[in-house]
Design a protein around this motif. Structure first.
Motif, PDB file in Angstrom:
ATOM      1  N   LEU A  44      -7.997   8.958   9.620  1.00 50.31           N
ATOM      2  CA  LEU A  44      -6.542   8.847   9.666  1.00 50.31           C
ATOM      3  C   LEU A  44      -5.916  10.200   9.991  1.00 50.31           C
ATOM      4  O   LEU A  44      -6.241  11.213   9.375  1.00 50.31           O
ATOM      5  N   THR A  45      -5.033  10.191  10.968  1.00 50.20           N
ATOM      6  CA  THR A  45      -4.352  11.409  11.400  1.00 50.20           C
ATOM      7  C   THR A  45      -2.884  11.405  11.004  1.00 50.20           C
ATOM      8  O   THR A  45      -2.235  12.452  11.028  1.00 50.20           O
ATOM      9  N   TYR A  46      -2.352  10.243  10.656  1.00 47.06           N
ATOM     10  CA  TYR A  46      -0.959  10.124  10.218  1.00 47.06           C
ATOM     11  C   TYR A  46      -0.821   8.874   9.366  1.00 47.06           C
ATOM     12  O   TYR A  46      -1.463   7.862   9.622  1.00 47.06           O
ATOM     13  N   VAL A  47      -0.001   8.959   8.348  1.00 46.31           N
ATOM     14  CA  VAL A  47       0.378   7.789   7.558  1.00 46.31           C
ATOM     15  C   VAL A  47       1.850   7.959   7.214  1.00 46.31           C
ATOM     16  O   VAL A  47       2.291   9.048   6.859  1.00 46.31           O
ATOM     17  N   SER A  48       2.595   6.883   7.362  1.00 51.56           N
ATOM     18  CA  SER A  48       4.032   6.954   7.107  1.00 51.56           C
ATOM     19  C   SER A  48       4.314   7.125   5.613  1.00 51.56           C
ATOM     20  O   SER A  48       3.508   6.724   4.769  1.00 51.56           O
ATOM     21  N   PRO A  49       5.456   7.712   5.285  1.00 51.83           N
ATOM     22  CA  PRO A  49       5.790   7.985   3.884  1.00 51.83           C
ATOM     23  C   PRO A  49       5.826   6.754   2.988  1.00 51.83           C
ATOM     24  O   PRO A  49       5.571   6.862   1.794  1.00 51.83           O
ATOM     25  N   VAL A  50       6.108   5.580   3.533  1.00 50.86           N
ATOM     26  CA  VAL A  50       6.196   4.372   2.703  1.00 50.86           C
ATOM     27  C   VAL A  50       4.839   4.000   2.087  1.00 50.86           C
ATOM     28  O   VAL A  50       4.783   3.233   1.138  1.00 50.86           O
ATOM     29  N   ALA A  51       3.760   4.579   2.576  1.00 50.63           N
ATOM     30  CA  ALA A  51       2.433   4.293   2.011  1.00 50.63           C
ATOM     31  C   ALA A  51       2.385   4.608   0.527  1.00 50.63           C
ATOM     32  O   ALA A  51       1.723   3.900  -0.237  1.00 50.63           O
ATOM     33  N   GLU A  52       3.091   5.634   0.109  1.00 49.42           N
ATOM     34  CA  GLU A  52       3.069   5.981  -1.312  1.00 49.42           C
ATOM     35  C   GLU A  52       3.709   4.883  -2.150  1.00 49.42           C
ATOM     36  O   GLU A  52       3.198   4.522  -3.207  1.00 49.42           O
ATOM     37  N   ARG A  53       4.810   4.315  -1.673  1.00 51.91           N
ATOM     38  CA  ARG A  53       5.470   3.238  -2.419  1.00 51.91           C
ATOM     39  C   ARG A  53       4.650   1.954  -2.364  1.00 51.91           C
ATOM     40  O   ARG A  53       4.472   1.267  -3.358  1.00 51.91           O
ATOM     41  N   VAL A  54       4.112   1.622  -1.194  1.00 47.81           N
ATOM     42  CA  VAL A  54       3.414   0.349  -1.005  1.00 47.81           C
ATOM     43  C   VAL A  54       1.994   0.377  -1.572  1.00 47.81           C
ATOM     44  O   VAL A  54       1.560  -0.573  -2.212  1.00 47.81           O
ATOM     45  N   ALA A  59       0.593  10.770   1.562  1.00 47.71           N
ATOM     46  CA  ALA A  59       0.028  11.108   2.867  1.00 47.71           C
ATOM     47  C   ALA A  59      -1.102  12.124   2.717  1.00 47.71           C
ATOM     48  O   ALA A  59      -2.134  12.026   3.384  1.00 47.71           O
ATOM     49  N   ALA A  60      -0.941  13.076   1.813  1.00 51.42           N
ATOM     50  CA  ALA A  60      -1.962  14.104   1.611  1.00 51.42           C
ATOM     51  C   ALA A  60      -3.287  13.512   1.128  1.00 51.42           C
ATOM     52  O   ALA A  60      -4.355  14.032   1.433  1.00 51.42           O
ATOM     53  N   GLU A  61      -3.222  12.412   0.389  1.00 55.44           N
ATOM     54  CA  GLU A  61      -4.437  11.766  -0.113  1.00 55.44           C
ATOM     55  C   GLU A  61      -5.139  10.937   0.961  1.00 55.44           C
ATOM     56  O   GLU A  61      -6.318  10.624   0.826  1.00 55.44           O
TER      57      GLU A  61
END
Length: 120
Positions: A44-54, A59-61
């Motif tokens: 993974l090279t990018y993950v949107s910020p909503v990943a933390e909520r969902v 993103a750092a993890e």
């Protein structure tokens, strides 16, 4: 001898590109869906910020880890995920992903190799 070049058009093009990237970044970062991009190996090279909520992951993890880590193991073996997605660049939808607490949310981020990322 003096040589002059008119770079007005180049500056306009660069400004238009910056504005386009900003609109894309704003769109991706404000969606209610998790959006990811990866390299061809599934890292993974990018993950949107909503990943933390969902999903509970920041993103750092997530960035730098292989996407297979976040896909429910049963799904991985039944549909050939993620190698099929990574090798073809197809988009994934409806594949259960594993949340940080171990549960599966029953959906999937849009995923696949991407040469364009939402961040520079």
């Amino acid at each position: 001898m003096v040589v002059l070049y008119d770079v007005t058009e180049q500056h306009r093009t660069e400004q238009a590109l910056r504005e386009s990237e900003e609109r894309y970044r704003d769109l991706v970062e404000n969606l209610n869906d998790v959006v990811v991009s990866s390299d061809v190996d599934g890292t993974l090279t990018y993950v949107s910020p909503v990943a933390e909520r969902v999903l509970g992951f920041s993103a750092a993890e997530v960035v730098g880890k292989n996407m297979a880590h976040f896909i429910h193991p049963r799904t991985s073996t039944t549909c050939g995920w993620p190698s099929r997605i990574c090798s073809t660049g197809a988009r994934a939808r409806g594949i259960p992903v594993r949340a940080k607490d171990g549960t599966s949310d029953g959906s999937a981020p849009r995923a696949g190799p991407s040469s364009a990322t939402a961040r520079s």
